[in-house]
Design a protein around this motif. Structure first.
Motif, PDB file in Angstrom:
ATOM      1  N   ILE A 490      26.780  53.833  34.386  1.00 21.74           N
ATOM      2  CA  ILE A 490      27.656  55.010  34.346  1.00 21.74           C
ATOM      3  C   ILE A 490      28.758  54.858  35.388  1.00 21.74           C
ATOM      4  O   ILE A 490      28.496  54.509  36.540  1.00 21.74           O
ATOM      5  N   ALA A 491      29.998  55.136  34.976  1.00 21.12           N
ATOM      6  CA  ALA A 491      31.123  55.132  35.917  1.00 21.12           C
ATOM      7  C   ALA A 491      32.192  56.075  35.384  1.00 21.12           C
ATOM      8  O   ALA A 491      32.323  56.261  34.171  1.00 21.12           O
ATOM      9  N   TRP A 492      32.959  56.657  36.287  1.00 19.29           N
ATOM     10  CA  TRP A 492      34.035  57.565  35.884  1.00 19.29           C
ATOM     11  C   TRP A 492      34.981  57.790  37.059  1.00 19.29           C
ATOM     12  O   TRP A 492      34.650  57.492  38.199  1.00 19.29           O
ATOM     13  N   MET A 493      36.153  58.308  36.758  1.00 19.35           N
ATOM     14  CA  MET A 493      37.139  58.636  37.784  1.00 19.35           C
ATOM     15  C   MET A 493      36.835  60.014  38.335  1.00 19.35           C
ATOM     16  O   MET A 493      36.862  61.007  37.594  1.00 19.35           O
ATOM     17  N   ILE A 494      36.573  60.101  39.639  1.00 14.99           N
ATOM     18  CA  ILE A 494      36.080  61.368  40.197  1.00 14.99           C
ATOM     19  C   ILE A 494      37.135  62.467  40.243  1.00 14.99           C
ATOM     20  O   ILE A 494      36.786  63.643  40.359  1.00 14.99           O
ATOM     21  N   PHE A 495      38.409  62.128  40.149  1.00 16.30           N
ATOM     22  CA  PHE A 495      39.443  63.153  40.141  1.00 16.30           C
ATOM     23  C   PHE A 495      40.221  63.124  38.826  1.00 16.30           C
ATOM     24  O   PHE A 495      41.410  63.404  38.797  1.00 16.30           O
ATOM     25  N   GLY A 496      39.532  62.819  37.743  1.00 16.02           N
ATOM     26  CA  GLY A 496      40.163  62.791  36.433  1.00 16.02           C
ATOM     27  C   GLY A 496      40.344  64.179  35.854  1.00 16.02           C
ATOM     28  O   GLY A 496      39.961  65.197  36.440  1.00 16.02           O
ATOM     29  N   SER A 521      15.823  58.468  26.267  1.00 17.56           N
ATOM     30  CA  SER A 521      15.580  57.038  26.460  1.00 17.56           C
ATOM     31  C   SER A 521      14.787  56.853  27.756  1.00 17.56           C
ATOM     32  O   SER A 521      15.314  56.369  28.768  1.00 17.56           O
ATOM     33  N   PRO A 522      13.506  57.239  27.755  1.00 18.97           N
ATOM     34  CA  PRO A 522      12.726  57.325  28.997  1.00 18.97           C
ATOM     35  C   PRO A 522      12.508  55.997  29.721  1.00 18.97           C
ATOM     36  O   PRO A 522      12.216  56.001  30.916  1.00 18.97           O
ATOM     37  N   HIS A 523      12.640  54.893  29.035  1.00 22.97           N
ATOM     38  CA  HIS A 523      12.373  53.602  29.679  1.00 22.97           C
ATOM     39  C   HIS A 523      13.649  52.948  30.240  1.00 22.97           C
ATOM     40  O   HIS A 523      13.568  51.873  30.835  1.00 22.97           O
ATOM     41  N   SER A 524      14.778  53.594  30.055  1.00 25.08           N
ATOM     42  CA  SER A 524      16.037  53.021  30.543  1.00 25.08           C
ATOM     43  C   SER A 524      16.192  53.233  32.046  1.00 25.08           C
ATOM     44  O   SER A 524      15.871  54.303  32.572  1.00 25.08           O
ATOM     45  N   ASN A 525      16.691  52.221  32.712  1.00 27.85           N
ATOM     46  CA  ASN A 525      17.083  52.353  34.113  1.00 27.85           C
ATOM     47  C   ASN A 525      18.571  52.703  34.164  1.00 27.85           C
ATOM     48  O   ASN A 525      19.386  52.080  33.463  1.00 27.85           O
ATOM     49  N   ILE A 526      18.894  53.667  34.991  1.00 22.95           N
ATOM     50  CA  ILE A 526      20.267  54.168  35.049  1.00 22.95           C
ATOM     51  C   ILE A 526      20.931  53.683  36.334  1.00 22.95           C
ATOM     52  O   ILE A 526      20.357  53.822  37.424  1.00 22.95           O
ATOM     53  N   ILE A 527      22.109  53.117  36.187  1.00 27.30           N
ATOM     54  CA  ILE A 527      22.867  52.614  37.333  1.00 27.30           C
ATOM     55  C   ILE A 527      24.173  53.390  37.410  1.00 27.30           C
ATOM     56  O   ILE A 527      24.966  53.383  36.457  1.00 27.30           O
ATOM     57  N   VAL A 528      24.387  54.082  38.502  1.00 28.15           N
ATOM     58  CA  VAL A 528      25.617  54.831  38.722  1.00 28.15           C
ATOM     59  C   VAL A 528      26.517  54.004  39.639  1.00 28.15           C
ATOM     60  O   VAL A 528      26.148  53.707  40.775  1.00 28.15           O
ATOM     61  N   VAL A 529      27.675  53.613  39.125  1.00 27.95           N
ATOM     62  CA  VAL A 529      28.646  52.860  39.919  1.00 27.95           C
ATOM     63  C   VAL A 529      29.592  53.868  40.568  1.00 27.95           C
ATOM     64  O   VAL A 529      30.240  54.671  39.889  1.00 27.95           O
ATOM     65  N   GLY A 530      29.676  53.828  41.886  1.00 26.20           N
ATOM     66  CA  GLY A 530      30.447  54.811  42.634  1.00 26.20           C
ATOM     67  C   GLY A 530      31.950  54.659  42.478  1.00 26.20           C
ATOM     68  O   GLY A 530      32.450  53.744  41.813  1.00 26.20           O
ATOM     69  N   LYS A 573      25.521  58.636  48.089  1.00 27.85           N
ATOM     70  CA  LYS A 573      24.477  57.839  48.747  1.00 27.85           C
ATOM     71  C   LYS A 573      23.385  58.725  49.333  1.00 27.85           C
ATOM     72  O   LYS A 573      22.190  58.407  49.276  1.00 27.85           O
ATOM     73  N   GLN A 574      23.791  59.829  49.886  1.00 23.71           N
ATOM     74  CA  GLN A 574      22.840  60.712  50.559  1.00 23.71           C
ATOM     75  C   GLN A 574      22.053  61.591  49.600  1.00 23.71           C
ATOM     76  O   GLN A 574      20.904  61.924  49.868  1.00 23.71           O
ATOM     77  N   HIS A 575      22.669  61.961  48.467  1.00 17.22           N
ATOM     78  CA  HIS A 575      22.062  63.017  47.645  1.00 17.22           C
ATOM     79  C   HIS A 575      21.635  62.594  46.247  1.00 17.22           C
ATOM     80  O   HIS A 575      20.939  63.358  45.573  1.00 17.22           O
ATOM     81  N   ARG A 582      19.707  54.164  40.167  1.00 16.34           N
ATOM     82  CA  ARG A 582      20.157  53.418  41.335  1.00 16.34           C
ATOM     83  C   ARG A 582      21.656  53.620  41.500  1.00 16.34           C
ATOM     84  O   ARG A 582      22.417  53.537  40.532  1.00 16.34           O
ATOM     85  N   TYR A 583      22.070  53.886  42.728  1.00 11.28           N
ATOM     86  CA  TYR A 583      23.481  54.083  43.027  1.00 11.28           C
ATOM     87  C   TYR A 583      24.049  52.819  43.658  1.00 11.28           C
ATOM     88  O   TYR A 583      23.501  52.297  44.633  1.00 11.28           O
ATOM     89  N   LEU A 584      25.165  52.322  43.096  1.00 12.12           N
ATOM     90  CA  LEU A 584      25.834  51.133  43.617  1.00 12.12           C
ATOM     91  C   LEU A 584      27.230  51.519  44.104  1.00 12.12           C
ATOM     92  O   LEU A 584      28.024  52.080  43.343  1.00 12.12           O
TER      93      LEU A 584
END
Length: 633
Positions: A490-496, A521-530, A573-575, A582-584
């Motif tokens: 997952i990725a997006w522009m934070i001020f879009g 999709s319970p078995h999927s691992n989610i990666i959030v790109v900052g 990162k904190q929250h 996982r947050y990258l």
């Protein structure tokens, strides 16, 4: 025609709403842009009243009508264009100047609304960086006034005139309502969807010339009209379809004040306060000055500096507005002070000077000996130079309906699968993911579910195609449920456009989406790109500024770099702590104490960002190379 102070007060509310909204007061005046609609109704009323009266009295002259329009519009406009042109020559890169040149020529032809409609795509320059964007409303008005006098001349009967105006207004409003969802930019900028606002004012002028209301009714309706305008300016926001049903509120409110003029009423007393009347008198000049002043400040000093200095810039806007009103507008309106010959000479000289806009900006920039600077200045179109549309697979896998994705092979699965979910920022990760997959992990399929202005949320709003954001993302969740991927990136522009602009609210929306993904999709691992690094205006522009000052190409740079992304990065990162998430941090991968990476290989071809933040192919490869172990593990 009797002068009405309350109309100047209305103009003050209109221009004040627009200027303060553009100055960044989006929370307090979330519907400040409706001030332009107030202007349209006022214009339709005043011009209609003058024109209908002259036709009825048999003294209407089409030449005199256009002479008055020229005296009213051209001198102040040409003055602002001349000074804006001078600042553009000093501040803009060749690429930015080319956009300015085209918009200036469109403005001179009173077609800037058409120009900005044609250049209103997601990958165009941000609106706050377009010095002449506000001239779209002038272009639209003048197109209206090419046609409007014909109606007054043809339909001399007030009954038939009113019926014709009503029919045209209803047709225009229906056009606006039907097109705002499918083609919002066309509805916003073009005359067919806006004419009803001017026609509403014209109908008010016809009605007011034949009817009168009791004093109590006039006072009540004027107050109601003021309340309706306040409701739109304070309570409405840019996510509401506009123009459309919501636009009726400020427009009808303005109409009520105009036709139910109530001297001595509370609404009139408020509107006739001296500060409102003064600002109303200089409102045209204030409207002309504010956008180029704001845009050039952001170009030179960045958005964060603009937020700090916006109160000062508002004061400068008012000062410039008074000067141009006092010494340009007022004399030009009076034939005794400024005869036609003198006016024609001024406009002619101004147009000759403005004609030099055709001289390319790179003729000036190429005199610098630095090769990298010259290479940057030679780029005429960043998106074409970096082949960006092809890299994000725009029109193939990005910003297309789900059936087209299926037909184009975008949903092709392999032994393991990664879904790329988000907006065009997410799409710009595709090249890096594909390269990492092809190099060492051929058993992974990369499935691209991205759309322009489509963060991974279910909030109100529409994406670039006009489709509802929540519906588009619901379709993506159905596809994910069918695929059951190993990873979801997952990725997006934070001020879009569809961002909440608040890290806590954004986290709440993100968590809600993650919960939905966990259910389907319970078995999927989610990666959030900052957040990616965000450059004021563009990375190219800031490199030009830096190299011009230091005569060296920086590998990392602070020049023009926003600090908001680092604040949000730390917050996530904190929250952001959920199972199978996982947050990258992109910033940790691309930035160090000296700034953020400008080029993957130290060349112009290796720039990491196409514009303010979208990754180039080189930037995508560089970032994903560092994130790949966590994504593919």
């Amino acid at each position: 025609m009797q002068y009405r102070k309350d109309i100047d007060g209305l103009r003050a509310i209109a221009v004040g709403s627009v200027v303060l909204f553009h100055a960044g007061l989006h929370d307090a005046l979330s519907g400040g842009f409706f001030g332009v609609d107030v202007f349209f109704v006022i214009s339709g009323f005043l011009i209609g009243r003058i024109l209908f009266t002259e036709v009825a009295e048999g003294r209407f002259s089409i030449l005199r009508f256009y002479e008055r329009r020229a005296r009213r519009i051209l001198p102040a406009l040409l003055t602002v264009l001349l000074l804006s042109y001078g600042f553009a020559r000093m501040l803009l890169s060749p690429l930015e100047f080319a956009d300015f040149r085209d918009s200036l020529l469109a403005t001179l032809g009173f077609a800037s609304n058409i120009y900005f409609w044609l250049h209103s795509g997601y990958f165009e320059t941000a609106n706050e960086l377009k010095p002449l964007l506000h001239t779209w409303s002038l272009g639209l008005e003048e197109q209206y006034y090419i046609l409007f006098p014909l109606l007054a001349c043809v339909f001399k009967s007030r009954v038939w005139l009113m019926r014709t105006l009503l029919l045209l207004a209803v047709a225009s409003f229906a056009w606006a309502v039907s097109s705002v969802a499918k083609a919002p930019d066309a509805a916003f900028y073009l005359l067919p969807a806006r004419a009803w606002e001017l026609l509403l004012g014209a109908m008010g002028a016809v009605w007011a010339s034949q009817h009168s209301l009791r004093d109590a009714w006039r006072k009540a309706l004027s107050l109601l009209g003021l309340a309706m305008i306040a409701t739109a300016v304070i309570g409405f926001n840019a996510r509401m379809p506009h123009p459309g049903f919501y636009t009726l509120v400020p427009c009808v409110g303005t109409l009520l004040i105009l036709v139910a003029y109530a001297p001595g009423g509370l609404a009139s007393k408020l509107l006739e306060l001296p500060p409102f009347v003064f600002i109303g008198k200089i409102s045209y000049s204030a409207y002309l000055w504010h956008q180029p002043l704001f845009a050039f400040w952001i170009y030179r000093y960045g958005k964060q500096s603009f937020a700090t200095f916006s109160p000062l810039l508002i004061m400068v806007t008012l000062a410039l507005a008074y000067i141009s009103w006092r010494f340009v507008e007022e004399p030009a309106r009076k034939p005794a002070t400024t005869p036609n010959k003198k006016l024609a000479l001024y406009c002619g000289y101004a147009l000759v000077l403005l004609a030099t806009v055709a001289v390319p900006q790179k003729w000036f920039a190429q005199q610098h000996p630095n090769e990298a600077l010259q290479a940057l200045n030679r780029i005429d179109n960043l998106y074409e130079y970096f082949d960006f549309q092809k890299n994000i697979r725009n029109g193939v896998c990005h910003s297309v309906p789900m059936p087209a994705r299926q037909a184009n092979g975008c949903l092709e699965q392999r032994q393991k699968n990664i879904v790329l979910f988000g907006d065009s920022y997410a799409a710009s990760l595709y090249q890096g993911l594909q390269a990492a997959r092809d190099a060492q992990r051929p058993n992974y399929g990369i499935i691209q579910l991205t759309d322009g202005n489509a963060p991974p949320f279910f909030t109100p709003g529409s994406i670039d195609s006009g489709a509802a954001l929540s519906e588009v993302n619901a379709d993506k969740l159905k596809a994910i449920a069918a695929i059951q991927p190993e990873k979801i990136v997952i990725a997006w522009m934070i001020f879009g456009k569809n961002s909440t602009n608040d890290p806590q609210q954004e986290l709440n929306q993100l968590n809600a989406t993650i919960d939905r993904l966990g259910q389907i999709s319970p078995h999927s691992n989610i990666i959030v790109v900052g957040p990616f690094p965000h450059w004021s205006v563009s990375l190219q522009k800031n490199l030009i500024t830096y190299i011009s000052a230091h005569n060296s190409f920086p590998r990392h740079m602070q020049q023009g770099l926003s600090t908001r992304e680092r604040e949000w990065d730390q917050f996530f990162k904190q929250h952001l702590h959920k199972d199978k998430v996982r947050y990258l941090s992109s910033l940790d991968a691309l930035c160090d104490a000296s700034g953020c990476l400008t080029s993957a290989d130290g060349t112009v071809q290796g720039l990491t960002a196409v514009d303010w933040g979208h990754l180039t192919q080189a930037g995508s490869l560089h970032l994903v190379q560092r994130l790949a172990p966590a994504i593919f593990e």
